[in-house]
Write an enzyme that holds these catalytic residues in place. Structure first.
Site, PDB file in Angstrom:
ATOM      1  N   LEU B  48     -13.450  16.844  43.311  1.00  7.28           N
ATOM      2  CA  LEU B  48     -13.517  15.484  42.780  1.00  7.28           C
ATOM      3  C   LEU B  48     -14.500  15.528  41.618  1.00  7.28           C
ATOM      4  O   LEU B  48     -15.370  16.397  41.559  1.00  7.28           O
ATOM      5  CB  LEU B  48     -14.016  14.507  43.850  1.00  7.28           C
ATOM      6  CG  LEU B  48     -13.150  14.419  45.099  1.00  7.28           C
ATOM      7  CD1 LEU B  48     -13.818  13.533  46.144  1.00  7.28           C
ATOM      8  CD2 LEU B  48     -11.759  13.880  44.773  1.00  7.28           C
ATOM      9  N   GLY B  93     -13.099  18.356  47.951  1.00 10.43           N
ATOM     10  CA  GLY B  93     -11.893  17.577  47.676  1.00 10.43           C
ATOM     11  C   GLY B  93     -10.673  18.433  47.368  1.00 10.43           C
ATOM     12  O   GLY B  93      -9.547  18.076  47.715  1.00 10.43           O
ATOM     13  N   GLU B 118     -19.284  20.168  51.800  1.00 11.23           N
ATOM     14  CA  GLU B 118     -20.080  19.012  51.379  1.00 11.23           C
ATOM     15  C   GLU B 118     -21.547  19.097  51.784  1.00 11.23           C
ATOM     16  O   GLU B 118     -22.429  18.708  51.012  1.00 11.23           O
ATOM     17  CB  GLU B 118     -19.462  17.705  51.922  1.00 11.23           C
ATOM     18  CG  GLU B 118     -18.367  17.117  51.061  1.00 11.23           C
ATOM     19  CD  GLU B 118     -17.010  17.803  51.234  1.00 11.23           C
ATOM     20  OE1 GLU B 118     -16.958  18.865  51.907  1.00 11.23           O
ATOM     21  OE2 GLU B 118     -16.011  17.302  50.705  1.00 11.23           O
TER      22      GLU B 118
END
Lengths: 242, 242, 242
Positions: B48, B93, B118
């Site tokens: 992302l 992502g 993450e």
């Protein structure tokens, strides 16, 4: 496929799908019930009798599908130990019943394949077939198997966890018997409560959505396109028989 | 990563993340839509665009996150067959999009790693990223992978079931094409209904909690500590580029 | 079994089951709490003290079971990294605690077996024991393991995913330490939030049905047949000790 249902040990071989249930009455005497689900091997490649899904009216479909649901709930939540001794191909409904047993022994014959192949018949697998498969082989493997309508040969079925053991064809029944012996050694009442505790949520999922599932089946099976493809399919089977 | 989206076969190689969707109009003619999610390879290590998460106001974050949710719902519930042909590292992502396809082919290059990393960026993975991973590799493997932010090389990704096939780099696209051919051989409407039936609960989980998920994202991303660490990260990327 | 609980690294060897938790106060100083759950190795083959379940009144059973639930919720949702260093057999409650840690290292000693063997003791495993096992080894493997009360030797435990590593007995603690180091390298707050996000649904399942679970325990444990079999069991243990 044969189901070994115990405490009483019942074995039945052949490609017919039979569920056999043994129940003990309160007085300790054994009564045997025999629920046959499917009759003619060559007309039941889906493990369910396709003739029941062809050219009938909605009321018939509703009654039929309710009986299929009922049969599955009885097998899936059975207090008996159910061992599937599989010596033939188990597609669709036949596979579902095997997956609903407590243990699966498959003959090591590459011609015997197993899976929920509904998409290849133009059918959408009911959600509780899917739930049962996901419980057995996991979500990801189920996504692929269900969409592609895969039928797995023994080695792959074993690797996926769709069956618990693959043995030479002449040892299927003796293996199932020995598995049954192991399961019957467990205190029965406690085993039943444990089984029910594990399986309750999956059964409740169907019970809660039972009427919607019937309506869904009627709507789908009544479509012209589905009826046409089932008729072609049944015609082909008839001609193979002659 | 490239997505092969079909019935029409669309392939795109490179490290850019692109989702490409083909849709047929009611008249049978094909229309093609091209939703690019991500632009600059070097600024999008999380799959992302991190610049969208940095130094903006809450309204911007809300709009951005809603678009990310929307993109995922479209990919995850797509009626198209989506095959991910992965020839690069797929973190965060990018990994999510790959996991949301119907099949994943990864190039056998140990430098290409894949995972929801993450935590290493100081971020908490949204619950629907977690749901998608759990569906693919199971609960236990997800617990470890998510907490440690693990990026798996091809051999481990295959063993975990995070990808379906690992092939030499120059065979990624041809393999994806051949997988696509297999999936397109299934009656399309039935396959779509089957896919939707399997994936509905996971998508509904996000749909039901969508606003809370947006609020959660805004609260988290607005923290000084997060903003500071993202800025450092983006600065480092810029300097690597020069 | 020993639990390594960190950020502070706490190791404890032996067959006693101990949960040790380290917490940091708001001022950054470390306080250590030590919750021992189980005392006498030979009387706690179920990982829980069977004497608490024997010959007591319903109020006692309720208080005891609530404490067991509380202990599990604390371990399962602990903000600490918990690594189980297992150098002994882990049946029933001992297995549950190990399964509730973040990582499991088991000594490669075939005499050390691990599993939820409640059915063999005439007990029905509580649903949250089942949930924890299903999360770790999946639904199918859990169905078989729970009904048969299976205790797995190291090689099988590893293959099932019930433990993460099997190492020589003298390397259990050093391996657990090195695993702990890896987990502690992750930004702590983000790891905690991620862990909680993954585990919340399973913990909430118990929290929602906590009173019913207590009532269920009381009803079951108060049965004459259960009391009788527990007494026989404890008598046998006493005689083994002498």
């Amino acid at each position: 496929m044969a189901l070994a249902a115990g405490r009483a040990m019942l074995m039945r071989s052949g490609v017919r799908l039979g569920t056999q249930a043994a129940a003990r009455g309160g007085n300790g005497a054994r009564r045997f019930m025999n629920h046959r689900v499917v009759v003619e091997p060559n007309t039941v490649p889906a493990g369910l009798d396709l003739r029941e899904m062809c050219g009938k009216n909605p009321a018939h479909y509703a009654e039929y599908w309710r009986a299929v649901q009922e049969m599955w709930l009885k097998v899936y939540l059975s207090n008996l130990v159910l061992v599937a001794a599989i010596n033939g191909t188990s597609p669709a409904g036949g596979c579902l019943i095997a997956l609903s047993c407590d243990y699966r022994v498959l003959a090591d014959n590459p011609r015997y394949r197993m899976g929920l192949n509904e998409t290849l018949l133009g059918l959408v697998v009911p959600f509780w077939f899917k739930d049962t498969l996901v419980n057995t082989i996991g979500h990801r493997a189920s996504e692929r198997a269900l969409q592609l309508g895969l039928l797995f040969p023994p080695a792959e079925a074993l690797q996926l966890g769709m069956v618990d053991q693959v043995v030479p064809e002449d040892q299927v029944q003796s293996t199932a018997l020995s598995v049954m012996t192991q399961w019957l050694a467990i205190p029965d009442h406690v085993r039943q409560l444990t089984k029910n505790m594990i399986r309750k949520a999956t059964a409740d999922h169907l019970i809660k959505h039972r009427e919607a599932d019937i309506q869904n089946f009627i709507n789908f099976i009544s479509r012209d396109s589905i009826q046409k493809s089932l008729q072609v399919y049944l015609e082909n089977l008839k001609q193979k028989k002659h």
